[in-house]
Enzyme design. Structure first.
Site, PDB file in Angstrom:
ATOM      1  N   GLU A   1      -4.640   2.854   6.598  1.00  0.00           N
ATOM      2  CA  GLU A   1      -4.431   2.697   5.159  1.00  0.00           C
ATOM      3  C   GLU A   1      -5.101   3.882   4.452  1.00  0.00           C
ATOM      4  OE1 GLU A   1      -5.288  -1.194   3.407  1.00  0.00           O
ATOM      5  OE2 GLU A   1      -6.172  -0.170   1.673  1.00  0.00           O
TER       6      GLU A   1
ATOM      7  N   SER B   1     -10.699  -1.438   3.973  1.00  0.00           N
ATOM      8  CA  SER B   1      -9.934  -1.678   5.209  1.00  0.00           C
ATOM      9  C   SER B   1      -9.408  -0.346   5.718  1.00  0.00           C
ATOM     10  CB  SER B   1      -8.746  -2.595   4.943  1.00  0.00           C
ATOM     11  OG  SER B   1      -9.194  -3.826   4.463  1.00  0.00           O
TER      12      SER B   1
ATOM     13  N   ARG C   1       0.816  -1.220   0.000  1.00  0.00           N
ATOM     14  CA  ARG C   1       0.000   0.000   0.000  1.00  0.00           C
ATOM     15  C   ARG C   1       0.857   1.281   0.000  1.00  0.00           C
ATOM     16  NH1 ARG C   1      -2.120  -3.620  -1.226  1.00  0.00           N
ATOM     17  NH2 ARG C   1      -3.836  -4.759  -0.300  1.00  0.00           N
TER      18      ARG C   1
HETATM   19  C1  LIG Z   1     -15.729  -1.192  -0.271  1.00  0.00           C
HETATM   20  C2  LIG Z   1     -14.257  -0.963  -0.504  1.00  0.00           C
HETATM   21  C3  LIG Z   1     -13.412  -2.034  -0.727  1.00  0.00           C
HETATM   22  C4  LIG Z   1     -12.048  -1.835  -0.949  1.00  0.00           C
HETATM   23  N1  LIG Z   1     -11.251  -2.914  -1.177  1.00  0.00           N
HETATM   24  C5  LIG Z   1      -9.926  -2.722  -1.402  1.00  0.00           C
HETATM   25  C6  LIG Z   1      -9.063  -3.843  -1.651  1.00  0.00           C
HETATM   26  O1  LIG Z   1      -9.496  -4.987  -1.707  1.00  0.00           O
HETATM   27  N2  LIG Z   1      -7.751  -3.590  -1.839  1.00  0.00           N
HETATM   28  C7  LIG Z   1      -7.231  -2.334  -1.811  1.00  0.00           C
HETATM   29  O2  LIG Z   1      -6.025  -2.184  -2.002  1.00  0.00           O
HETATM   30  N3  LIG Z   1      -8.013  -1.258  -1.560  1.00  0.00           N
HETATM   31  C8  LIG Z   1      -9.341  -1.424  -1.366  1.00  0.00           C
HETATM   32  N4  LIG Z   1     -10.140  -0.338  -1.124  1.00  0.00           N
HETATM   33  C9  LIG Z   1      -9.527   1.005  -1.013  1.00  0.00           C
HETATM   34  C10 LIG Z   1      -9.464   1.805  -2.325  1.00  0.00           C
HETATM   35  O3  LIG Z   1     -10.494   1.417  -3.234  1.00  0.00           O
HETATM   36  C11 LIG Z   1      -8.111   1.656  -2.996  1.00  0.00           C
HETATM   37  O4  LIG Z   1      -7.068   2.116  -2.158  1.00  0.00           O
HETATM   38  C12 LIG Z   1      -8.032   2.444  -4.320  1.00  0.00           C
HETATM   39  O5  LIG Z   1      -6.867   2.101  -4.997  1.00  0.00           O
HETATM   40  C13 LIG Z   1      -8.064   3.966  -4.120  1.00  0.00           C
HETATM   41  O6  LIG Z   1      -8.267   4.547  -5.381  1.00  0.00           O
HETATM   42  P1  LIG Z   1      -9.022   5.936  -5.542  1.00  0.00           P
HETATM   43  O7  LIG Z   1      -8.998   6.278  -6.993  1.00  0.00           O
HETATM   44  O8  LIG Z   1     -10.357   5.900  -4.906  1.00  0.00           O
HETATM   45  O9  LIG Z   1      -8.054   6.901  -4.757  1.00  0.00           O
HETATM   46  P2  LIG Z   1      -8.375   8.108  -3.671  1.00  0.00           P
HETATM   47  O10 LIG Z   1      -9.085   7.517  -2.529  1.00  0.00           O
HETATM   48  O11 LIG Z   1      -9.091   9.178  -4.431  1.00  0.00           O
HETATM   49  O12 LIG Z   1      -6.943   8.538  -3.312  1.00  0.00           O
HETATM   50  C14 LIG Z   1      -6.106   7.708  -2.523  1.00  0.00           C
HETATM   51  C15 LIG Z   1      -4.681   8.231  -2.589  1.00  0.00           C
HETATM   52  O13 LIG Z   1      -4.180   8.041  -3.902  1.00  0.00           O
HETATM   53  C16 LIG Z   1      -3.750   9.277  -4.458  1.00  0.00           C
HETATM   54  N5  LIG Z   1      -4.088   9.284  -5.880  1.00  0.00           N
HETATM   55  C17 LIG Z   1      -5.299   9.040  -6.448  1.00  0.00           C
HETATM   56  N6  LIG Z   1      -5.199   9.125  -7.786  1.00  0.00           N
HETATM   57  C18 LIG Z   1      -3.899   9.428  -8.061  1.00  0.00           C
HETATM   58  C19 LIG Z   1      -3.176   9.660  -9.246  1.00  0.00           C
HETATM   59  N7  LIG Z   1      -3.744   9.591 -10.462  1.00  0.00           N
HETATM   60  N8  LIG Z   1      -1.863   9.964  -9.148  1.00  0.00           N
HETATM   61  C20 LIG Z   1      -1.274  10.048  -7.937  1.00  0.00           C
HETATM   62  N9  LIG Z   1      -1.897   9.857  -6.780  1.00  0.00           N
HETATM   63  C21 LIG Z   1      -3.210   9.544  -6.838  1.00  0.00           C
HETATM   64  C22 LIG Z   1      -4.504  10.360  -3.703  1.00  0.00           C
HETATM   65  O14 LIG Z   1      -3.801  11.577  -3.739  1.00  0.00           O
HETATM   66  C23 LIG Z   1      -4.575   9.743  -2.314  1.00  0.00           C
HETATM   67  O15 LIG Z   1      -3.386   9.961  -1.607  1.00  0.00           O
HETATM   68  C24 LIG Z   1     -11.517  -0.526  -0.919  1.00  0.00           C
HETATM   69  C25 LIG Z   1     -12.378   0.568  -0.703  1.00  0.00           C
HETATM   70  C26 LIG Z   1     -13.740   0.362  -0.498  1.00  0.00           C
HETATM   71  C27 LIG Z   1     -14.647   1.538  -0.289  1.00  0.00           C
END
Ligand SMILES: Cc1cc2nc3c(=O)[nH]c(=O)nc-3n(C[C@H](O)[C@H](O)[C@H](O)COP(=O)(O)OP(=O)(O)OC[C@H]3O[C@@H](n4cnc5c(N)ncnc54)[C@H](O)[C@@H]3O)c2cc1C
Length: 306
Positions: free
Chosen positions: A298, A228, A178
């Protein structure tokens, strides 16, 4: 509270178009936790150049900026974010060439996984149920069920800390549990190329369905959350520690430790970000007191308190 100057807002408008900015936009509309006060300005660029220009203008005016994906791993505090939040929803193109899939940062992972399936490409099944954009998934090195982005990633196009667009190979991304160079150095992922393998469509679909069922059975998907809440501490499972500490179902305001999966904090009734953060603190303190293990979040936390 800082107020953005009209001239600054005008410069941003000239870059992205007035229809692509929102003033004082409540971030609770943009996080899967459904929490967060207003961002001074939310912008929707539709080209990579626009992102660069928005950053240039922010830097020149000493205005903070934050690039978000789908807000599925994000808590914005109740006082909101002073500065500019850049949202990449308009950049969602996905292209397939042989065994490679190239996706813009705002492509939702499930859509990328669907495209892989349509093309009979295997390797991304693990990600089909992660509700983030691919850029966020690379930044977080998202993973599930034994897979993670590092296993499929080939290269990315990023904006580096000097606001230049450069290509980085997977080996340059320092991908760990992560974590990545993207988060560490504040790079912005514009485009991601993953390399998959030829597979059987029925098998790929079957695996995706199986994992979706596992998620629905084990995770409280019926409530807003960010997945998580805590990272897995070495040698333990966060959910088990929390449960053993007697915190299953613990409540602060509208936030609750899920009864279904103790590793998830959920929003059960119009929780504030403060409710969630106070519950996170309570869980961290209690687990440390009972087991001497430090739980780290996380979820990413930004913004200011009310
Ligand atoms: C129901 C549920 C289940 C989930 N299951 C999992 C799982 O199984 N495994 C897992 O790893 N995660 C899981 N997640 C967490 C989440 O979906 C992941 O961490 C996902 O990768 C975050 O992506 P996001 O686009 O929503 O990022 P955001 O939440 O919008 O951002 C997260 C971070 O990434 C950075 N970021 C976003 N886009 C970029 C970019 N283009 N360039 C640089 N930095 C960027 C942001 O600045 C921030 O620091 C889950 C979440 C939910 C709600």
């Amino acid at each position: 509270m800082m107020k953005l100057k009209d001239s600054f807002i005008k410069s941003i408008e000239e870059i992205v178009g007035s229809e692509n900015i929102k003033l004082n936009e409540l971030m609770k509309k943009h996080t899967t936790f459904k929490v967060g006060g207003p961002a001074d300005l939310l912008v929707y660029p539709s080209t990579y150049e626009m992102i660069k220009k928005v950053i240039d203008v922010c830097k020149a005016n000493n205005v903070e900026y934050f690039l978000m994906g789908n807000g599925s791993n994000l808590i914005v505090k109740d006082g909101g974010f002073r500065g500019v939040v850049i949202k990449v929803d308009r950049l969602s193109e996905i292209k397939v060439t042989d065994n490679s899939v190239t996706a813009q940062c705002g492509a939702i992972l499930s859509a990328v996984a669907k495209k892989a399936l349509e093309n009979g490409l295997t390797g991304l099944e693990f990600a089909a149920g992660i509700p983030g954009y691919i850029g966020g998934a690379v930044a977080m090195n998202a993973g599930a069920y034994g897979g993670e982005m590092s296993h499929v990633l080939e290269k990315v196009l990023v904006i580096n800390d000097e606001n230049n667009i450069i290509e980085l190979s997977k080996d340059e991304l320092e991908l760990g549990y992560r974590t990545s160079a993207i988060l560490k150095y504040g790079y912005i992922v514009l485009e991601t190329t993953i390399r998959l393998e030829q597979g059987n469509k029925e098998d790929i679909k079957g695996r995706m369905n199986e994992l979706a069922l596992q998620r629905r059975t084990k995770q409280p998907l019926e409530y807003p959350s960010a997945g998580s809440t805590f990272k897995r501490p070495v040698g333990y499972f966060a959910g088990k520690l929390i449960q053993d500490a007697g915190l299953k179902g613990a409540v602060v305001g509208g936030a609750q430790v899920s009864e279904k999966h103790s590793g998830f904090i959920i929003n059960v009734g119009d929780a504030s970000a403060a409710d969630i953060l106070n519950l996170i603190k309570r869980v961290q303190d209690e687990v440390y007191k009972q087991f001497g293990v430090e739980l780290q979040t996380e979820v990413r936390i930004i913004g200011e308190e009310l």
